[in-house]
Design a protein around this motif. Structure first.
Motif, short mmCIF file in Angstrom:
data_model
loop_
_atom_site.label_atom_id
_atom_site.label_comp_id
_atom_site.label_asym_id
_atom_site.label_seq_id
_atom_site.Cartn_x
_atom_site.Cartn_y
_atom_site.Cartn_z
N PRO B 238 53.26 -33.21 76.87
CA PRO B 238 54.31 -32.75 75.95
C PRO B 238 55.44 -32.02 76.66
CG PRO B 238 52.31 -31.44 75.68
CD PRO B 238 51.98 -32.53 76.63
N MET B 239 56.59 -31.97 75.97
CA MET B 239 57.75 -31.28 76.53
C MET B 239 57.45 -29.79 76.68
SD MET B 239 61.57 -30.89 74.91
CE MET B 239 62.11 -32.58 75.00
N ASN B 240 57.93 -29.20 77.78
CA ASN B 240 57.81 -27.76 77.98
C ASN B 240 58.92 -27.05 77.22
OD1 ASN B 240 55.75 -27.60 80.30
ND2 ASN B 240 57.25 -29.10 81.03
N ILE B 241 58.57 -26.04 76.46
CA ILE B 241 59.59 -25.24 75.78
C ILE B 241 59.57 -23.85 76.42
CG2 ILE B 241 60.41 -24.33 73.57
CD1 ILE B 241 60.26 -27.31 73.43
N LEU B 242 60.68 -23.50 77.06
CA LEU B 242 60.74 -22.22 77.78
C LEU B 242 61.74 -21.31 77.08
CD1 LEU B 242 60.96 -23.67 81.40
CD2 LEU B 242 58.90 -22.89 80.22
N SER B 243 61.36 -20.05 76.87
CA SER B 243 62.29 -19.17 76.16
C SER B 243 62.40 -17.78 76.79
CB SER B 243 61.90 -19.05 74.69
OG SER B 243 60.58 -18.55 74.60
N ALA B 244 61.81 -17.59 77.98
CA ALA B 244 61.91 -16.27 78.62
C ALA B 244 63.38 -16.00 78.97
CB ALA B 244 61.05 -16.23 79.87
N ARG B 298 53.88 -21.18 86.87
CA ARG B 298 54.23 -20.03 86.03
C ARG B 298 55.65 -19.61 86.35
NH1 ARG B 298 51.24 -19.00 81.66
NH2 ARG B 298 51.48 -16.74 81.74
N ILE B 299 56.51 -19.59 85.32
CA ILE B 299 57.88 -19.13 85.52
C ILE B 299 58.14 -18.02 84.53
CG2 ILE B 299 60.31 -19.80 85.50
CD1 ILE B 299 59.39 -22.67 85.83
N ASN B 300 58.40 -16.83 85.01
CA ASN B 300 58.68 -15.68 84.16
C ASN B 300 57.67 -15.54 83.02
OD1 ASN B 300 61.00 -15.15 85.70
ND2 ASN B 300 62.16 -16.63 84.47
N GLY B 301 56.41 -15.72 83.37
CA GLY B 301 55.35 -15.52 82.38
C GLY B 301 55.11 -16.72 81.47
N GLU B 302 55.84 -17.82 81.66
CA GLU B 302 55.62 -19.00 80.82
C GLU B 302 55.10 -20.16 81.67
OE1 GLU B 302 58.74 -19.01 77.25
OE2 GLU B 302 59.67 -19.07 79.21
#
Lengths: 272, 357
Positions: B238-244, B298-302
C-alpha cells in the motif's frame, strides 16, 4: 500411546457401557423365559436350564392382546403424524424469527407442561366426551399431542436452525419461491432431525399412561392394559415381564428402521 | 444486455446507518467491482441488488424498471456466494440443474444446458458426485456453473475467491475474466482484495463506512485517488502516507500529508536535481522477496515501506542510515482531512469520475 492400545481401551470402555445397558434387559428376558422355580428362590440363576415361551402365548391369548396392540400402534402413528403436520411448519417459522421472539414462543409452548398431566387429563376427557372422541385412538392422540407437540417443535426448531439460511437464499436466487425453497432445500436437509422427532413422538405415545388411562379407560393402550392385568394378577410377574418384552419389540424395530437415516454430516460440501 | 442503476440507496438498521446515499450506474457488459474493507457495506449492497436485503429507501433499477418490490426469485439474476452455498443433498448435476428445474425447463434441454455450461467450466467429470466429494476449487466452479446456467441478466459475485488457496486464486481470476469476456454478462463483484479489483474490474467502486468514496476504471482510481483512504487501499504494497511536520517541511509540502507508493522510491540519485525529493531515515528491516526486496525505513517516527530491485540490493543494509529519492510528480498531496490535493509537481493530473467527497 500407539493406535492399537488406544482402540483396545476404546473397546473395553464400550464393552463396559454395553454391559451396563444390556444386562438389565437380559434379566428381563431371563425372567420371562426361565421356569419359575429357577427364578423365584434365594439364588436365582443367570443362565436357565430350559426356556419356555408359554408366557408369551398366555399374554397374547388371555390378555385379549391384539385389539389393544392395534389401538396403541394407531395412536402412536397418529401422534407422530399430528406432531409433524403442525411441528414442521411451526418450527420452521420459529427458526426464522428473531432470536428473542422465537425463544419467547418456545417458552410459551411449554406452558401446558407446567400443569401436571393428571390435572388437565380430566377436563380433556370431558371435552373428548363432548366431541365424541372418548375411547378412540384419535382422542388419545390429540391429548398426547398436547404434550408431545411442544417437545417435537422444540427439537425441530433446532434442526431447522442448523440448516444454513444461505442455502434457501441461494434457492430463491435460483428462482425458487419461499415455499419451493422450503420443500426442495430446507426440508430434505432437516430429514435427520425429522426422523428423530418421529421416534421421539412415537415413543412418547407408546409409553404414555395417564392421558390414555383417563381418555380411553375401556378400550385402552398397551401400557394401561399391562397395568390392569398386573393389578388383577393374571399370569403372575413372569407374564407381565413377557408383556414388557412384547412392548419393547415395536420400539426396537422403529429405531432400527430409522437409524440408517440418521446421518451426522448432511451439510458436508454445502459451504466452503 | 442489462444496465443497473442504484439511486439514493439508504439502509438503516435501528439507528445505525449501513449504507448511506448510494448512487451509481453499472453499464451493460461492465465487470463492476465493489472494493472496500470488511464492514464497509459492499456485500450488503450486493444483497440489496439481489433482493435478499430490503433497502430503507432508494431504488434498484434494472433496464429502467424499478425492481424494489420484486422477490429475489423474480429478479432474473444469479449470485455466487462467498461460501458457494451448494445443495449438499443434490449431485453436482442436480445443483447446476436446479434453477432450470424450478423454471420447469424441458428434460432434454436441462441435460443439454448443464452439459454445455459444465464443459465450459471443465467440470463434466464430476457431474455425478456430491458436493462433499469434490475439491474447493471444483465447488467454486459448480457454484459459477449454477449461476450461469439460467442466462441471468446480472451475475453477482460475493468474494468468490476468498476461500481458495493463493495458487488456485490466480488461476480462477484469469478464468473469471475469460468467462466475462466470452459471455459478456453484466457482472457485479464484491471483494476486499485490491488485486482482484484491479485485474478484473472494468470499473471499481471503493466503499468505506457505507459510503461510495470513489468510482472509475481501476487505473484511474490507482493513479488519482480522491483521498488518502483510497490511496492506501489500492496498490500493493500500500501507499505510504507520511504526515510528520519535519518530513513535510523537508520536501516542501505545507500541511496535511504526502503519499508515496513503495515502487516510486528510488535508492540511487540520477542527478535530476529539484525534480526529486529526498527522504532520509534508518533502515529497520528488509524482506527479501526474490527479484525485489521490501524495505522498512523509519523517517521522523513514521514508517516508509519501499521496494528495491535485485540489482540494487547492495545499496541497502539493515540498521544503516539511507537517503532515498522520489520523483516529485509521483508524490501525492493530501490536505488535513485526507482529501487529495494534487501532487508535488502536477503534470497530468486529469479529472477522474469522482462521487461523494
Amino acid at each position: 500411546m500407539n493406535n492399537i492400545g488406544k482402540s483396545l481401551l476404546w473397546y473395553i470402555a464400550m464393552i463396559i457401557v454395553s454391559i451396563f445397558v444390556l444386562f438389565p434387559l437380559y434379566l428381563i428376558m431371563i425372567i420371562a423365559l426361565a421356569p419359575s422355580g429357577e427364578i423365584f428362590n434365594s439364588s436365582p440363576v443367570l443362565i436357565p436350564s430350559t426356556i419356555t415361551f408359554s408366557r408369551f402365548f398366555l399374554v397374547i391369548a388371555v390378555y385379549d392382546f391384539m385389539p389393544h396392540l392395534i389401538l396403541s400402534l394407531e395412536t402412536a402413528f397418529l401422534v407422530s403424524g399430528i406432531c409433524l403436520l403442525f411441528g414442521i411448519p411451526g418450527a420452521y417459522a420459529i427458526s426464522k424469527m428473531p432470536k428473542r421472539l422465537g425463544y419467547s414462543i418456545i417458552i410459551f409452548l411449554f406452558v401446558t407442561q407446567m400443569v401436571p398431566e393428571i390435572v388437565i387429563a380430566v377436563p380433556i376427557a370431558r371435552t373428548m366426551l363432548i366431541l365424541g372422541l372418548y375411547n378412540t385412538a384419535f382422542g388419545i392422540a390429540l391429548a398426547q399431542s398436547s404434550i408431545a407437540l411442544p417437545m417435537i417443535t422444540y427439537v425441530l426448531v433446532g434442526t431447522f436452525k442448523s440448516v444454513p439460511s444461505r442455502l434457501s437464499e441461494s434457492a430463491q436466487i435460483d428462482g425458487a419461491s419461499k415455499l419451493q425453497a422450503f420443500y426442495s432445500i430446507d426440508l430434505p436437509l432437516a430429514l435427520t432431525g425429522i426422523y428423530v422427532a418421529v421416534i421421539l413422538a412415537w415413543l412418547f405415545s407408546w409409553d404414555e399412561f395417564v392421558l390414555a388411562s383417563i381418555i380411553a379407560p375401556l378400550h385402552t393402550t398397551l401400557p394401561v392394559l399391562i397395568y390392569y392385568e398386573i393389578t388383577r394378577g393374571v399370569g403372575g410377574v413372569q407374564a407381565a415381564d413377557a408383556f414388557s418384552i412384547i412392548l419393547m419389540i415395536p420400539v426396537i424395530v422403529l429405531v432400527l428402521v430409522l437409524q440408517r437415516y440418521l446421518k451426522s454430516n448432511v451439510f458436508a460440501g454445502a459451504l466452503k | 444486455m442489462t444496465e443497473l442503476r442504484l439511486e439514493n440507496i439508504n439502509l438503516r438498521i435501528g439507528n445505525k446507518t449501513i449504507i448511506e446515499d448510494l448512487n451509481l450506474k453499472i453499464e451493460s457488459k461492465d465487470f463492476f467491482v465493489f472494493l472496500g474493507p470488511s464492514g464497509c457495506g459492499k456485500t450488503t449492497t450486493l444483497r440489496i441488488i439481489a433482493g435478499l436485503v430490503q433497502q430503507t429507501s432508494g431504488d434498484v433499477i434494472v433496464d429502467g424498471n424499478v425492481i424494489n418490490d420484486l422477490s429475489p426469485s423474480k429478479r432474473e439474476l444469479s449470485l455466487v456466494f462467498q461460501d458457494y452455498a451448494l445443495y449438499p443433498h443434490k449431485t453436482v448435476f442436480e445443483n447446476i440443474a436446479f434453477p432450470l428445474r424450478i423454471a420447469h425447463t424441458e428434460r432434454q434441454q436441462i441435460i443439454d444446458k448443464v452439459k454445455e455450461v459444465s464443459s465450459f467450466l471443465a467440470i463434466e467429470h464430476i457431474l455425478g458426485k456430491k458436493p462433499s466429494n469434490i475439491s474447493g476449487g471444483e465447488r467454486q466452479r459448480v457454484a459459477i456453473a449454477r449461476a450461469l446456467v439460467k442466462n441471468p441478466k446480472l451475475l453477482l459475485m460475493d468474494e468468490p475467491l476468498s476461500n481458495l488457496d493463493a495458487k488456485l486464486r490466480d488461476t480462477v481470476r484469469f478464468e473469471l475474466k475469460k468467462i466475462h469476456n466470452e459471455t459478456g454478462i453484466t457482472t457485479v463483484y464484491v471483494t476486499h482484495d485490491q488485486l482482484e479489483a484491479m485485474t478484473l474490474g472494468t470499473k471499481v467502486a471503493v466503499m468505506n463506512g457505507g459510503k461510495l468514496i470513489q468510482m472509475g476504471p481501476p487505473m484511474n482510481v490507482f493513479e488519482q485517488p480522491v483521498n488518502s483512504f483510497v490511496a492506501s487501499f489500492i496498490g500493493s504494497p500500500p501507499m505510504n502516507i507520511l504526515s510528520a511536520p519535519e518530513t513535510l517541511k523537508g520536501v516542501g509540502a505545507e500541511s496535511g500529508s504526502i503519499g508515496v507508493r513503495p515502487r516510486a522510491v528510488a535508492v540511487t540519485h540520477d542527478a535530476k536535481g529539484e525534480e526529486y525529493i529526498e527522504l532520509t531515515g534508518k533502515i529497520e528491516g528488509i524482506n527479501l522477496l526474490g527479484n525485489e526486496a521490501l524495505v522498512l525505513m523509519r523517517i521522523n517516527g513514521e514508517s516508509l515501506y519501499f521496494s528495491v530491485r535485485r540489482e540494487q540490493f547492495d545499496q541497502i543494509a539493515e540498521g544503516k542510515m539511507k537517503t532515498v529519492y522520489v520523483e516529485k510528480n509521483r508524490v501525492y498531496l493530501f490536505d488535513e482531512t485526507g482529501q487529495a490535493n494534487g501532487r508535488l509537481k502536477a503534470e497530468d493530473y486529469a479529472k477522474t469520475e469522482i462521487f461523494g467527497s
